[in-house]
Scaffold this motif. Sequence first.
Motif, PDB file in Angstrom:
ATOM      1  N   VAL A  21       0.663  -0.987  -0.173  1.00  0.00           N
ATOM      2  CA  VAL A  21       0.173  -0.115   0.143  1.00  0.00           C
ATOM      3  C   VAL A  21       1.053   1.332  -0.376  1.00  0.00           C
ATOM      4  N   ALA A  22       2.070   1.365   1.094  1.00  0.00           N
ATOM      5  CA  ALA A  22       2.787   1.568   0.464  1.00  0.00           C
ATOM      6  C   ALA A  22       3.723   2.548  -0.744  1.00  0.00           C
ATOM      7  N   ARG A  23       3.800   1.643  -1.295  1.00  0.00           N
ATOM      8  CA  ARG A  23       4.419   1.771  -2.288  1.00  0.00           C
ATOM      9  C   ARG A  23       3.385   2.533  -3.290  1.00  0.00           C
ATOM     10  N   GLY A  24       2.144   1.753  -3.153  1.00  0.00           N
ATOM     11  CA  GLY A  24       1.271   2.572  -4.136  1.00  0.00           C
ATOM     12  C   GLY A  24       0.603   3.601  -4.093  1.00  0.00           C
ATOM     13  N   LEU A  25       0.900   4.417  -2.801  1.00  0.00           N
ATOM     14  CA  LEU A  25       0.902   5.980  -2.651  1.00  0.00           C
ATOM     15  C   LEU A  25       2.298   6.259  -3.748  1.00  0.00           C
ATOM     16  N   ILE A  26       3.093   5.941  -3.526  1.00  0.00           N
ATOM     17  CA  ILE A  26       4.373   6.140  -3.895  1.00  0.00           C
ATOM     18  C   ILE A  26       4.013   7.036  -5.075  1.00  0.00           C
TER      19      ILE A  26
END
Length: 217
Positions: free
Chosen positions: A34-39
Amino acid sequence: MLVYECLRNGTLASFLFGDFKPSWTQRTNIAVEVARGLIFLHEECSSQIIHCDIKPQNILLDENYGARISDFGLAKLLLMNQSQTKTKLRGTKRYVAPEWFRTSPVTVKVDVYSFGVVLLEIICCQRNVDMEARGERGILTDWAYDCYQQGRLDLLVEDDREALNGMKKLDRFVMVAIGCLQENPSLRPTMKKVMLMLEGIVQVPVPPSPCPFSSIS
């Protein structure tokens, strides 16, 4: 128009809050994804996108429990020369950042705040506001910080042997979540730094109290 692939395992909400607690490894992997998607939304798109409604119901899981951010109905697309915007309150109660209730412009840091709430829900498999929870456990963000201050992070993952056997990782994830929940947006990390801290590549600084300005309306 957005066309989504078929994601067979439904929402992160149904995954976390069902009858059976998912494994610690699965949960932590989802948090990083999820963090990677927000990046991608914040830094890698041709135009910066603020999702504005990050919550477990808007995160879908594929057949391998890979996470995909969905539902961009409230998203805000920034122009090339913009880093902030003024807009009416968007998002879902219990996940919205404090600055939505003020006159200050909003930035991608509102998504960072929402991610902090979701990260605690992933860690604890508990909704942020749970009216059936006992005592102080009813407000997860407050209870998690109390547990952190008291050195009792074990209470957040009761009976989760896998998580308890990896206390360093648990401590790191909780500290990252508290950092994301800072009331002052400038104190929240970027999502790039969040991912690096979750993966243990960058050291997590000791987070201050997330609500030092709680008296401000």
